[in-house]
Motif scaffolding. Structure first.
Motif, PDB file in Angstrom:
ATOM      1  N   MET A   1     -10.734  34.394 153.650  1.00 27.39           N
ATOM      2  CA  MET A   1     -10.173  34.349 151.888  1.00 27.39           C
ATOM      3  C   MET A   1      -9.824  36.017 151.696  1.00 27.39           C
ATOM      4  O   MET A   1      -9.186  36.118 151.092  1.00 27.39           O
ATOM      5  N   THR A   2      -9.797  37.077 152.006  1.00 26.97           N
ATOM      6  CA  THR A   2      -9.372  38.644 151.706  1.00 26.97           C
ATOM      7  C   THR A   2      -8.413  37.879 152.386  1.00 26.97           C
ATOM      8  O   THR A   2      -7.553  39.262 151.618  1.00 26.97           O
ATOM      9  N   LYS A   3      -8.316  37.579 153.472  1.00 21.00           N
ATOM     10  CA  LYS A   3      -6.744  37.954 153.958  1.00 21.00           C
ATOM     11  C   LYS A   3      -6.111  36.208 153.141  1.00 21.00           C
ATOM     12  O   LYS A   3      -4.695  37.035 152.619  1.00 21.00           O
ATOM     13  N   LEU A   4      -6.513  35.843 152.852  1.00 19.28           N
ATOM     14  CA  LEU A   4      -5.393  34.751 152.458  1.00 19.28           C
ATOM     15  C   LEU A   4      -5.035  34.975 150.854  1.00 19.28           C
ATOM     16  O   LEU A   4      -3.703  35.009 150.678  1.00 19.28           O
ATOM     17  N   PHE A   5      -5.932  35.375 149.833  1.00 19.93           N
ATOM     18  CA  PHE A   5      -5.420  36.647 149.055  1.00 19.93           C
ATOM     19  C   PHE A   5      -4.779  37.372 148.829  1.00 19.93           C
ATOM     20  O   PHE A   5      -3.817  37.002 148.326  1.00 19.93           O
ATOM     21  N   TYR A   6      -4.750  38.312 149.979  1.00 21.50           N
ATOM     22  CA  TYR A   6      -3.973  39.330 150.759  1.00 21.50           C
ATOM     23  C   TYR A   6      -1.920  39.087 150.696  1.00 21.50           C
ATOM     24  O   TYR A   6      -1.265  39.199 150.158  1.00 21.50           O
ATOM     25  N   VAL A   7      -2.453  37.295 151.395  1.00 27.74           N
ATOM     26  CA  VAL A   7      -1.195  37.396 151.520  1.00 27.74           C
ATOM     27  C   VAL A   7      -0.271  35.967 150.644  1.00 27.74           C
ATOM     28  O   VAL A   7       0.973  36.657 150.522  1.00 27.74           O
ATOM     29  N   LEU A   8      -1.257  35.818 150.119  1.00 26.58           N
ATOM     30  CA  LEU A   8      -0.422  35.293 148.749  1.00 26.58           C
ATOM     31  C   LEU A   8       0.203  35.333 147.646  1.00 26.58           C
ATOM     32  O   LEU A   8       1.065  35.648 147.391  1.00 26.58           O
ATOM     33  N   TYR A   9      -1.300  36.379 147.758  1.00 26.93           N
ATOM     34  CA  TYR A   9      -0.298  38.174 146.264  1.00 26.93           C
ATOM     35  C   TYR A   9       0.441  38.515 146.757  1.00 26.93           C
ATOM     36  O   TYR A   9       1.432  38.812 145.967  1.00 26.93           O
ATOM     37  N   ASN A  10       0.695  38.819 147.877  1.00 26.20           N
ATOM     38  CA  ASN A  10       1.861  39.213 148.941  1.00 26.20           C
ATOM     39  C   ASN A  10       3.367  38.908 148.795  1.00 26.20           C
ATOM     40  O   ASN A  10       4.100  39.367 148.439  1.00 26.20           O
ATOM     41  N   LYS A  11       3.062  37.376 148.398  1.00 24.38           N
ATOM     42  CA  LYS A  11       3.980  36.856 148.497  1.00 24.38           C
ATOM     43  C   LYS A  11       4.587  36.356 147.150  1.00 24.38           C
ATOM     44  O   LYS A  11       5.436  36.544 147.354  1.00 24.38           O
ATOM     45  N   ALA A  12       3.509  36.769 146.247  1.00 25.69           N
ATOM     46  CA  ALA A  12       3.967  37.093 144.406  1.00 25.69           C
ATOM     47  C   ALA A  12       5.344  37.844 145.129  1.00 25.69           C
ATOM     48  O   ALA A  12       6.233  37.800 144.020  1.00 25.69           O
ATOM     49  N   LEU A  13       5.165  39.007 145.384  1.00 26.60           N
ATOM     50  CA  LEU A  13       5.978  39.900 145.586  1.00 26.60           C
ATOM     51  C   LEU A  13       7.277  39.834 145.963  1.00 26.60           C
ATOM     52  O   LEU A  13       8.922  40.305 145.677  1.00 26.60           O
ATOM     53  N   GLU A  14       7.411  38.478 146.928  1.00 29.02           N
ATOM     54  CA  GLU A  14       8.955  38.557 147.271  1.00 29.02           C
ATOM     55  C   GLU A  14      10.209  37.606 146.187  1.00 29.02           C
ATOM     56  O   GLU A  14      11.004  37.131 146.486  1.00 29.02           O
ATOM     57  N   GLY A  15       8.695  37.057 145.374  1.00 29.23           N
ATOM     58  CA  GLY A  15       9.666  36.117 144.312  1.00 29.23           C
ATOM     59  C   GLY A  15      10.599  36.127 143.529  1.00 29.23           C
ATOM     60  O   GLY A  15      10.407  37.561 143.113  1.00 29.23           O
ATOM     61  N   ASP A  16      11.628  35.628 142.615  1.00 23.58           N
ATOM     62  CA  ASP A  16      12.078  35.605 141.172  1.00 23.58           C
ATOM     63  C   ASP A  16      11.638  36.806 140.395  1.00 23.58           C
ATOM     64  O   ASP A  16      10.455  36.034 140.107  1.00 23.58           O
ATOM     65  N   ALA A  17      12.821  37.915 140.076  1.00 27.68           N
ATOM     66  CA  ALA A  17      11.420  38.919 138.288  1.00 27.68           C
ATOM     67  C   ALA A  17      11.078  37.434 137.313  1.00 27.68           C
ATOM     68  O   ALA A  17      10.177  37.653 137.476  1.00 27.68           O
ATOM     69  N   ASP A  18      11.861  36.251 137.251  1.00 35.69           N
ATOM     70  CA  ASP A  18      11.458  36.077 135.777  1.00 35.69           C
ATOM     71  C   ASP A  18      10.600  34.689 137.173  1.00 35.69           C
ATOM     72  O   ASP A  18      10.379  33.558 135.802  1.00 35.69           O
ATOM     73  N   CYS A  19       9.961  34.529 138.065  1.00 28.98           N
ATOM     74  CA  CYS A  19       9.324  33.384 138.868  1.00 28.98           C
ATOM     75  C   CYS A  19       9.975  32.159 139.170  1.00 28.98           C
ATOM     76  O   CYS A  19       9.649  30.988 139.016  1.00 28.98           O
ATOM     77  N   GLY A  20      11.248  32.568 138.636  1.00 34.19           N
ATOM     78  CA  GLY A  20      12.635  31.432 139.266  1.00 34.19           C
ATOM     79  C   GLY A  20      12.568  29.950 138.454  1.00 34.19           C
ATOM     80  O   GLY A  20      12.965  28.908 138.893  1.00 34.19           O
ATOM     81  N   GLY A  21      12.410  30.167 136.485  1.00 34.16           N
ATOM     82  CA  GLY A  21      12.088  29.120 136.666  1.00 34.16           C
ATOM     83  C   GLY A  21      11.087  28.500 136.131  1.00 34.16           C
ATOM     84  O   GLY A  21      10.708  27.582 135.297  1.00 34.16           O
ATOM     85  N   LEU A  22       9.855  28.717 136.205  1.00 35.86           N
ATOM     86  CA  LEU A  22       8.752  28.319 136.772  1.00 35.86           C
ATOM     87  C   LEU A  22       7.665  28.468 135.496  1.00 35.86           C
ATOM     88  O   LEU A  22       8.132  29.567 135.335  1.00 35.86           O
ATOM     89  N   MET A  23       6.454  27.833 135.588  1.00 38.07           N
ATOM     90  CA  MET A  23       5.960  27.922 133.544  1.00 38.07           C
ATOM     91  C   MET A  23       4.339  27.467 134.524  1.00 38.07           C
ATOM     92  O   MET A  23       3.638  26.264 135.342  1.00 38.07           O
ATOM     93  N   ALA A  24       3.297  28.350 133.976  1.00 39.54           N
ATOM     94  CA  ALA A  24       2.151  28.036 133.757  1.00 39.54           C
ATOM     95  C   ALA A  24       1.134  28.471 132.683  1.00 39.54           C
ATOM     96  O   ALA A  24       1.622  29.707 132.696  1.00 39.54           O
ATOM     97  N   TYR A  25      -0.198  27.581 132.626  1.00 38.19           N
ATOM     98  CA  TYR A  25      -0.549  27.870 131.708  1.00 38.19           C
ATOM     99  C   TYR A  25      -1.924  28.163 132.235  1.00 38.19           C
ATOM    100  O   TYR A  25      -2.124  26.660 132.671  1.00 38.19           O
ATOM    101  N   ASN A  26      -3.129  29.118 132.104  1.00 35.64           N
ATOM    102  CA  ASN A  26      -4.281  29.247 133.076  1.00 35.64           C
ATOM    103  C   ASN A  26      -5.553  29.012 132.163  1.00 35.64           C
ATOM    104  O   ASN A  26      -6.570  29.373 132.188  1.00 35.64           O
ATOM    105  N   TYR A  27      -5.300  27.692 131.043  1.00 32.96           N
ATOM    106  CA  TYR A  27      -5.999  28.284 129.740  1.00 32.96           C
ATOM    107  C   TYR A  27      -7.272  27.057 130.799  1.00 32.96           C
ATOM    108  O   TYR A  27      -7.534  25.719 130.450  1.00 32.96           O
ATOM    109  N   PHE A  28      -8.709  27.450 131.145  1.00 30.32           N
ATOM    110  CA  PHE A  28      -9.653  27.030 131.707  1.00 30.32           C
ATOM    111  C   PHE A  28     -10.479  26.743 130.354  1.00 30.32           C
ATOM    112  O   PHE A  28     -10.950  25.451 130.815  1.00 30.32           O
TER     113      PHE A  28
END
Length: 530
Positions: free
Chosen positions: A341-368
């Motif tokens: 899980m530590t490696k999974l978080f590392y890979v996925l989080y760092n992948k975010a740094l490769e994305g478009d500055a504005d997230c490519g127009g995607l949208m999310a709301y994290n309201y649990f």
């Protein structure tokens, strides 16, 4: 003197903090560095539409956490832990634990996560001319009064989770001023509950005819460095079921996770701030002066020493993000892969740094759960995209990191842009910052401010309350907490600072423009159905 010698000489301090998903114990040596630890995972439960933890879960978690820490001491140093120099307890702030004269809990613990006190919070805010958030203990009490709940007439004492633990282990009904400031407003001149507002509350509740007055059922308020009792025989047995732990250990004032976060990041001086990002996220900035206006998005609390703090508290941060990461884990395991899980978080989080500055127009709301800062009563996590949005893994991870700070950004803009609050440094701590550089760079973009993460920040609030216990025990005559932290705890530590990148700042602003439009559309839809 080494760690073993510190333990044998009683030169240690123990901190235990009840977080939203983990109870953690940290034992520190004379130099305030961790020498042993233990933890216990737990989760809140939604029971009858109330977010709660049972008393059994509280005590089972505390004992298990302590036993694991004591076992760590035995394994590392060959010593049976019988005593420590000082102890401190802390927990997630706010909520409502009400007891009758016999000390029995009257209703299940109502945690900070509940958004069921809107009417009470609004009426108290208007009456006090002081923002009273839904999470605050006084809002829960007043809402119970407005609801005409049967238990209210029997209330002899109410407190927070940290105050409850401290009471049961020491016999003292007290709170540290930082934790107390999330129960009821503090007078920053007296460092006590505001007497004028107490009188106003009693006037508001007089028609109900209760036998108690508010001051009679509130805990006593103490500041950092004051002694708050000692571990009783009964308390020692509650904490350590093995019976090895001795009574008589001095205990510091119980604090909330906001205060311990400030200590853990050395951000209790004026013009400093910190952001704690985990299940919930909050930013705290120590003010030079009071705010010009009352803002429902901004809480006013205090440092453990009683200085005024502007706090933006958001109920939701990483829960939805973690749920998506777990989905990727499940996908990988379906192919027979063993997932770190530590490696999974590392890979996925760092992948975010490769994305478009504005997230490519995607949208999310994290309201649990509900989110009072943006006016939502219940949680509804949402991910959405238009057909022409740039839907790839990098943008997907990036938008979920951005939305983890979306509500926080809303409140911080009020402080930094409307109130012109000045901040010299911001320190980050909590789970969002565990993957080096990622959460830190996202926060820097959201605030358009450099963000520092200290090596010790990963220790979190359990370490912070251990340091407060150490300060109470070891401070010199007249030594302030600021000086103690600078000279004895953080001396020589610089941390790592990341400055915001212009493209990331612009990207976060573009994301927030879409974010705000989506919220406005949702509010309009809800209003049309009423």
């Amino acid at each position: 003197m080494g760690a073993k010698e510190d333990i044998l000489a009683g030169k240690t301090a123990l901190g235990i903090e009840f977080g939203s998903t983990r109870i953690k114990a940290i034992l520190i040596g004379k130099d305030n560095t961790p020498i042993a630890s233990g933890s216990h995972e737990w989760e809140n439960q939604l029971v009858d539409h109330i977010w709660t933890y049972s008393l059994d879960a509280i005590w089972e978690g505390l004992r298990d956490c302590y036993q694991k820490m004591a076992a760590d001491v035995k394994e590392k140093y060959g010593v049976v832990l019988k005593s420590v120099g000082a102890i401190g307890f802390s927990a997630m702030m706010h909520g409502y634990m009400a007891f009758d004269a016999a000390g029995e809990l009257l209703v299940p613990f109502r945690t900070w996560r509940n958004t069921i006190t809107e009417e009470a919070a609004e009426k108290l805010t208007e009456a006090f001319s002081y923002n009273i958030p839904q999470r605050w203990s006084i809002a829960h009490l007043y809402q119970a009064i407005l609801n005409k709940e049967e238990h209210v007439k029997d209330v002899a004492f109410f407190t927070t989770l940290a105050g409850y633990i401290h009471w049961k282990l020491t016999g003292r009904k007290v709170l540290g001023v930082g934790e107390a400031s999330g129960m009821f407003p503090i007078d920053i001149h007296t460092r006590k509950f505001d007497a004028g507002m107490i009188e106003k509350f009693d006037e508001m509740t007089a028609p109900y005819g209760y036998s108690w007055k508010l001051e009679e059922i509130l805990p006593e308020v103490l500041v950092a460095g004051e002694e708050a009792g000692t571990l009783t025989d009964e308390g020692a047995k509650l904490l350590d079921v093995s019976g090895n732990l001795e009574a008589g250990i001095p205990v510091c004032p119980p604090e909330g996770d906001a205060g311990t976060g400030m200590v853990a990041t050395n951000s209790i001086a004026k013009r400093t701030g910190n952001v704690s990002a985990g299940t919930s996220v909050f930013a705290m900035i120590v003010l030079e002066e009071e705010l010009k206006n009352v803002h429902p998005e901004i809480d006013l609390v205090t440092t453990p020493t009683g200085n005024l703090v502007a706090m933006v508290h958001c109920n939701n941060c990483t829960s939805d993000l973690n749920a998506w990461v777990n989905l990727f884990r499940e996908f990988a395991e379906s192919f027979g892969m063993e997932v770190d899980m530590t490696k999974l978080f590392y890979v996925l989080y760092n992948k975010a740094l490769e994305g478009d500055a504005d997230c490519g127009g995607l949208m999310a709301y994290n309201y649990f759960s509900g989110e009072p800062v943006t006016g939502f009563e219940e949680g509804r996590p949402l991910f959405a995209r238009t057909p022409d949005a740039k839907f790839n893994l990098a943008n997907f991870m990036r938008v979920h990191l951005f939305t983890s700070l979306g509500v926080l950004k809303t409140g911080l803009d009020i402080l930094l842009k409307e109130e012109n609050v000045k901040v010299d440094k911001i320190l980050g701590h909590g789970g969002l910052f565990k993957t080096k550089g990622v959460g830190q760079s996202i926060l820097a973009a959201a605030m358009d401010t450099p963000v520092t993460v200290m090596e010790t920040a990963g220790e979190g609030g359990a370490w912070g309350i251990a340091v407060l216990a150490s300060y109470m025990k070891n401070k010199a005559e007249g030594e302030t907490l600021d000086a103690y932290l600078d000279n004895r705890v953080f001396a020589g530590q610089q941390g790592e600072t990341l400055a915001p990148k212009a493209d990331d700042v612009a990207g976060f602003d573009a994301f927030m423009e879409r974010y705000g439009k989506g919220l406005a559309m949702e509010r309009a839809a809800v209003d049309s159905m009423r």
